[in-house]
Design a protein around this motif. Structure first.
Motif, PDB file in Angstrom:
ATOM      1  N   ILE A  55      17.030  12.803   3.136  1.00  0.00           N
ATOM      2  CA  ILE A  55      16.144  11.685   3.750  1.00  0.00           C
ATOM      3  C   ILE A  55      16.424  11.908   5.375  1.00  0.00           C
ATOM      4  O   ILE A  55      17.368  11.916   5.832  1.00  0.00           O
ATOM      5  CB  ILE A  55      17.038  10.467   3.322  1.00  0.00           C
ATOM      6  N   GLU A  56      15.229  11.631   5.971  1.00  0.00           N
ATOM      7  CA  GLU A  56      15.161  12.058   7.495  1.00  0.00           C
ATOM      8  C   GLU A  56      15.208  10.988   8.336  1.00  0.00           C
ATOM      9  O   GLU A  56      16.022  10.737   9.278  1.00  0.00           O
ATOM     10  CB  GLU A  56      13.948  12.827   7.957  1.00  0.00           C
ATOM     11  N   LEU A  94       8.767   2.880   4.848  1.00  0.00           N
ATOM     12  CA  LEU A  94      10.154   2.523   4.490  1.00  0.00           C
ATOM     13  C   LEU A  94      11.296   3.601   5.080  1.00  0.00           C
ATOM     14  O   LEU A  94      12.401   3.418   5.410  1.00  0.00           O
ATOM     15  CB  LEU A  94      10.614   2.146   3.127  1.00  0.00           C
ATOM     16  N   ALA A  95      10.834   4.790   4.518  1.00  0.00           N
ATOM     17  CA  ALA A  95      11.654   6.063   4.958  1.00  0.00           C
ATOM     18  C   ALA A  95      10.990   7.147   4.856  1.00  0.00           C
ATOM     19  O   ALA A  95       9.600   7.533   4.361  1.00  0.00           O
ATOM     20  CB  ALA A  95      12.579   6.029   3.701  1.00  0.00           C
ATOM     21  N   GLU A  96      11.575   8.425   5.450  1.00  0.00           N
ATOM     22  CA  GLU A  96      10.640   9.847   5.370  1.00  0.00           C
ATOM     23  C   GLU A  96      11.524  10.806   4.715  1.00  0.00           C
ATOM     24  O   GLU A  96      12.826  10.554   5.213  1.00  0.00           O
ATOM     25  CB  GLU A  96      10.377  10.168   6.699  1.00  0.00           C
ATOM     26  N   ILE A  97      11.328  11.655   4.222  1.00  0.00           N
ATOM     27  CA  ILE A  97      11.816  12.830   3.590  1.00  0.00           C
ATOM     28  C   ILE A  97      11.550  14.012   4.602  1.00  0.00           C
ATOM     29  O   ILE A  97      10.214  14.154   4.994  1.00  0.00           O
ATOM     30  CB  ILE A  97      11.597  13.025   2.295  1.00  0.00           C
ATOM     31  N   SER A 125       2.503  14.065   1.050  1.00  0.00           N
ATOM     32  CA  SER A 125       2.257  12.583   1.422  1.00  0.00           C
ATOM     33  C   SER A 125       3.453  11.872   0.657  1.00  0.00           C
ATOM     34  O   SER A 125       3.705  10.648   1.181  1.00  0.00           O
ATOM     35  CB  SER A 125       0.980  12.083   0.837  1.00  0.00           C
ATOM     36  N   TYR A 126       4.181  12.498  -0.631  1.00  0.00           N
ATOM     37  CA  TYR A 126       5.073  11.504  -1.113  1.00  0.00           C
ATOM     38  C   TYR A 126       6.573  11.709  -0.046  1.00  0.00           C
ATOM     39  O   TYR A 126       7.306  10.887  -0.503  1.00  0.00           O
ATOM     40  CB  TYR A 126       5.388  12.423  -2.339  1.00  0.00           C
ATOM     41  N   ALA A 127       6.484  12.519   0.900  1.00  0.00           N
ATOM     42  CA  ALA A 127       7.639  12.424   1.913  1.00  0.00           C
ATOM     43  C   ALA A 127       7.763  11.093   2.722  1.00  0.00           C
ATOM     44  O   ALA A 127       8.627  10.940   3.172  1.00  0.00           O
ATOM     45  CB  ALA A 127       7.423  13.676   2.778  1.00  0.00           C
ATOM     46  N   GLU A 128       6.633  10.611   2.479  1.00  0.00           N
ATOM     47  CA  GLU A 128       6.546   9.186   3.271  1.00  0.00           C
ATOM     48  C   GLU A 128       6.633   8.220   2.350  1.00  0.00           C
ATOM     49  O   GLU A 128       5.914   8.074   1.374  1.00  0.00           O
ATOM     50  CB  GLU A 128       5.442   9.122   4.064  1.00  0.00           C
ATOM     51  N   ILE A 129       7.642   7.350   2.304  1.00  0.00           N
ATOM     52  CA  ILE A 129       7.994   6.115   1.210  1.00  0.00           C
ATOM     53  C   ILE A 129       7.367   4.760   1.764  1.00  0.00           C
ATOM     54  O   ILE A 129       7.857   4.457   2.847  1.00  0.00           O
ATOM     55  CB  ILE A 129       9.398   6.019   0.933  1.00  0.00           C
ATOM     56  N   TYR A 130       6.374   4.352   1.199  1.00  0.00           N
ATOM     57  CA  TYR A 130       5.893   3.003   1.654  1.00  0.00           C
ATOM     58  C   TYR A 130       6.041   1.920   0.585  1.00  0.00           C
ATOM     59  O   TYR A 130       6.442   2.237  -0.489  1.00  0.00           O
ATOM     60  CB  TYR A 130       4.430   3.155   1.727  1.00  0.00           C
ATOM     61  N   SER A 131       5.989   0.578   1.063  1.00  0.00           N
ATOM     62  CA  SER A 131       6.340  -0.457   0.243  1.00  0.00           C
ATOM     63  C   SER A 131       5.208  -0.649  -0.521  1.00  0.00           C
ATOM     64  O   SER A 131       3.994  -1.020  -0.205  1.00  0.00           O
ATOM     65  CB  SER A 131       6.820  -1.547   1.029  1.00  0.00           C
TER      66      SER A 131
END
Length: 392
Positions: free
Chosen positions: A71-72, A88-91, A167-173
């Motif tokens: 988790i970056e 929400l978050a980035e990997i 694209s899954y590395a970016e977590i969206y609501s």
């Protein structure tokens, strides 16, 4: 002297007998009937089912990740209001970006192989047309061209998969709502090898809550969708919340040989006073009726023979034509009157009277014959403590 003494002894004996008779008659006259009564009132009687449960959001989504990594960055915290599509978050993307680069290289190689296979096929086909190439050479060229086309399709699929993983590395609501739980910290490694790890838990709308209550199998037969519900929570012990039965889940829950069924109760929460996880004590209104009510104790009262003897009356016989045998006793001046009634709904405390009684009539709950309380005499022993004094 002996004659005078005998006369005085006789007089003293007569006075003692007269005093004894006086006190006996006085005490007998002081015996009174004490009635415990209640008035018939127009009220509502309810049959209820009680249970306990927990307050939960109606819509709750657990947001996870389909790729592994570190988790970056984290852009949302507990209680954060988020919108659908919000980041929400980035990997960490370094490994995933490298996989995209490799997939692009594989695609370039596959395109080159396809181009060469196509050219080889064209030359072989020309030679075959002028009888300069064998049939086997022509079939081999066709086979190489088909393999090159398959390799190109595979390379494109690999590139697409690598781009999707990136694209899954970016977590969206996925929804609008509020963050209830954040299960990761910045710098933490998540592994999606066997299952999807949960990063965030989002509730859609905290103004629409529900209570998930466990109802015992002995009571579930009286519960129906649409019934009115009242419930309380420990945080607001003096307040009562309203709700409606929305769903009865058929899957039983067995705990220590006790079978319960989950009942979902809609609980509007416009002021957002109810929080997820609160323990709720619910009361499901299964049946309700309004009418003239009396305490159930009145139907159980039967005067003792000494009551009738004290009132100098004979016990009345039950009136003919009673449907269910129910009756109450009414207090009249120096007498009791039995009144046959018809009853309706009862909650164990109050009973609806459908016929035979009017509002504000007084019914007897109990009666007893007793002496009046005599004032306590002080102890004759000065060393013994007297009764405690009452404070006004």
């Amino acid at each position: 002297m002996k004659k005078k003494t005998a006369i005085w002894v006789a007089i003293a004996g007569i006075v003692a007998v007269l005093l004894l008779l006086f006190f006996l008659l006085k005490n007998r006259g002081s015996r009174e009937i004490h009635f415990n009564t209640a008035q018939a009132q127009e009220e509502t009687v309810e049959m209820t089912v009680t249970a306990t449960g927990y307050v939960q959001p109606v819509d709750k989504v657990e947001v996870g990740t389909q790729v592994s990594g570190v988790i970056e960055k984290i852009y949302a915290d507990y209680n954060s209001q988020v919108k659908k599509g919000q980041l929400l978050a980035e990997i960490d993307k370094s490994t995933l970006s490298e996989q995209v680069t490799q997939a692009k290289a594989g695609l370039t190689s596959a395109e080159s192989d396809l181009k060469y296979a196509q050219q080889s096929y064209d030359r072989t086909q020309q030679l075959h047309d002028v009888k300069a190439a064998t049939e086997a050479a022509c079939e081999e060229a066709v086979n190489r061209l088909a393999q090159a086309e398959t390799a190109l399709a595979r390379a494109k699929a690999n590139l697409h998969q690598a781009q999707v993983n990136l694209s899954y590395a970016e977590i969206y609501s996925p929804i609008d709502g509020v963050i209830l739980d954040r299960s990761v910290e910045q710098g933490q490694t998540v592994a999606a090898s066997f299952n999807t790890p949960t990063l965030f838990t989002i509730a859609n709308d905290l103004k629409k809550m529900q209570v998930e209550a466990d109802v015992d199998e002995a009571d579930i037969g009286r519960v129906r969708a649409g019934q009115h519900v009242r419930f309380t929570v420990d945080a607001y012990s003096d307040d009562t919340f309203e709700g409606t039965v929305n769903q009865i889940r058929l899957q039983p829950v067995v705990t220590n040989n006790v079978v319960t069924y989950t009942v979902i109760v809609e609980a509007p929460n416009p002021e957002e006073r109810l929080y997820p996880g609160m323990t709720a004590s619910i009361m499901i209104i299964t049946q309700t009726e309004r009418g003239i009510t009396v305490p159930a104790e009145a139907l159980q009262f039967i005067p003792l023979p000494e009551i009738f003897a004290h009132l100098k009356m004979k016990p009345p016989l039950p009136a003919p034509g009673q449907t269910n045998g129910a009756a109450v006793w009414l207090q009249a001046p120096d007498s009791l009157m039995r009144r046959a009634i018809k009853t309706g709904l009862s909650d164990g405390v109050n009973v609806i009277v459908t016929e035979g009684l009017k509002a504000n009539e007084t019914v007897v709950l109990s009666a007893s014959v007793g002496k009046q309380n005599m004032p306590e005499m002080p102890s004759s022993n000065p060393l013994m403590p007297g009764p405690p004094r009452r404070r006004n």
